[in-house]
Design a protein around this motif. Structure first.
Motif, PDB file in Angstrom:
ATOM      1  N   VAL A 126       0.840  -1.208   0.000  1.00 52.60           N
ATOM      2  CA  VAL A 126       0.000   0.000   0.000  1.00 52.60           C
ATOM      3  C   VAL A 126       0.874   1.258   0.000  1.00 52.60           C
ATOM      4  CG1 VAL A 126      -1.628   1.339   1.394  1.00 52.60           C
ATOM      5  CG2 VAL A 126      -1.982  -1.117   1.072  1.00 52.60           C
ATOM      6  N   LEU A 127       1.991   1.233   0.732  1.00 47.46           N
ATOM      7  CA  LEU A 127       2.865   2.410   0.849  1.00 47.46           C
ATOM      8  C   LEU A 127       3.868   2.533  -0.289  1.00 47.46           C
ATOM      9  CD1 LEU A 127       3.585   2.265   4.691  1.00 47.46           C
ATOM     10  CD2 LEU A 127       1.963   3.749   3.488  1.00 47.46           C
ATOM     11  N   ASN A 128       4.211   1.431  -0.945  1.00 54.49           N
ATOM     12  CA  ASN A 128       5.258   1.422  -1.962  1.00 54.49           C
ATOM     13  C   ASN A 128       5.045   2.382  -3.130  1.00 54.49           C
ATOM     14  OD1 ASN A 128       7.618   0.145  -1.440  1.00 54.49           O
ATOM     15  ND2 ASN A 128       7.067  -1.787  -2.391  1.00 54.49           N
ATOM     16  N   PRO A 129       3.825   2.619  -3.607  1.00 52.96           N
ATOM     17  CA  PRO A 129       3.680   3.511  -4.768  1.00 52.96           C
ATOM     18  C   PRO A 129       4.065   4.971  -4.489  1.00 52.96           C
ATOM     19  CG  PRO A 129       1.722   2.162  -4.500  1.00 52.96           C
ATOM     20  CD  PRO A 129       2.567   1.958  -3.281  1.00 52.96           C
ATOM     21  N   PHE A 130       4.143   5.349  -3.232  1.00 56.04           N
ATOM     22  CA  PHE A 130       4.431   6.739  -2.908  1.00 56.04           C
ATOM     23  C   PHE A 130       5.928   6.982  -2.836  1.00 56.04           C
ATOM     24  CE2 PHE A 130       0.319   5.681  -1.029  1.00 56.04           C
ATOM     25  CZ  PHE A 130      -0.482   6.596  -1.702  1.00 56.04           C
ATOM     26  N   PRO A 131       6.438   7.905  -3.662  1.00 52.68           N
ATOM     27  CA  PRO A 131       7.873   8.196  -3.623  1.00 52.68           C
ATOM     28  C   PRO A 131       8.300   8.602  -2.210  1.00 52.68           C
ATOM     29  CG  PRO A 131       6.840   9.257  -5.505  1.00 52.68           C
ATOM     30  CD  PRO A 131       5.736   8.697  -4.644  1.00 52.68           C
ATOM     31  N   PHE A 132       9.528   8.339  -1.871  1.00 47.03           N
ATOM     32  CA  PHE A 132      10.146   8.625  -0.582  1.00 47.03           C
ATOM     33  C   PHE A 132       9.553   7.732   0.522  1.00 47.03           C
ATOM     34  CE2 PHE A 132      10.120  12.559  -3.101  1.00 47.03           C
ATOM     35  CZ  PHE A 132      11.473  12.669  -3.357  1.00 47.03           C
ATOM     36  N   VAL A 133       8.245   7.776   0.749  1.00 46.56           N
ATOM     37  CA  VAL A 133       7.594   6.927   1.755  1.00 46.56           C
ATOM     38  C   VAL A 133       7.762   5.454   1.370  1.00 46.56           C
ATOM     39  CG1 VAL A 133       5.363   6.283   2.781  1.00 46.56           C
ATOM     40  CG2 VAL A 133       5.922   8.686   2.400  1.00 46.56           C
TER      41      VAL A 133
END
Length: 172
Positions: free
Chosen positions: A144-151
């Motif tokens: 769920v978090l992987n698509p967001f850059p940096f996060v």
């Protein structure tokens, strides 16, 4: 059968048990190797695996992928690399005023492909008993978090640390 020292004794079919070093040398003998070398790879009915290699008097039974899930770790590293490429491309775009679309597209593709493969690998393992409910939870949150850059890069590192620590946690 396992001994109290964690070693394996194997019934060779003629009513006595032999230490695993002798069993490994027996396998090497039939392969035509010198009696100094040997190895075996066994798989149990529930998917458990044992592998050992012998060179002289040294037992080489600490094969890393017998302890860690090397496939999952590979997917973790690929996803981290893809997300890092995306993040770096976006950071470069902020400072230069232009978008590096190739880096963003390539990083996103690598990240999402590795994340999807990691999810499939873990849920397949859940079905066969090689992954736990906690493994599935951690990989799902990371996905769920992987698509967001940096996060996503940070969550990928957390996933990697979990995969490296998981076999070392009692009952993990």
């Amino acid at each position: 059968m396992h001994t109290g020292e964690g070693r394996i004794l194997i019934d060779m079919g003629y009513s006595h048990l032999v230490p695993e070093a002798e069993f490994a040398r027996f396998g090497g003998h039939w392969a035509g190797w010198s009696p100094e070398y040997g190895m075996y790879h066994l798989q149990g009915a529930n998917g458990e695996r044992w592998a050992t290699a012998i060179s002289g008097t040294q037992m080489l039974n600490d094969i890393p992928c017998n302890t860690w899930d090397c496939v999952a770790i590979g997917y973790d590293l690929a996803a981290i690399g893809g997300n890092a490429l995306t993040s770096a491309s976006l950071a470069g775009a902020l400072s230069s005023g232009g978008l590096t679309l190739t880096g963003i597209a390539a990083g996103t593709t690598i990240n999402q492909t590795a994340t999807a493969a990691g999810l499939a690998h873990t849920y397949r393992g859940l079905g066969t008993g090689k992954a736990s409910g906690m493994d599935a939870l951690v990989v799902s949150v990371t996905a769920v978090l992987n698509p967001f850059p940096f996060v996503g890069t940070v969550s990928g590192f957390v996933q990697l640390v979990y995969d490296l620590a998981d076999p070392l946690i009692p009952g993990g």
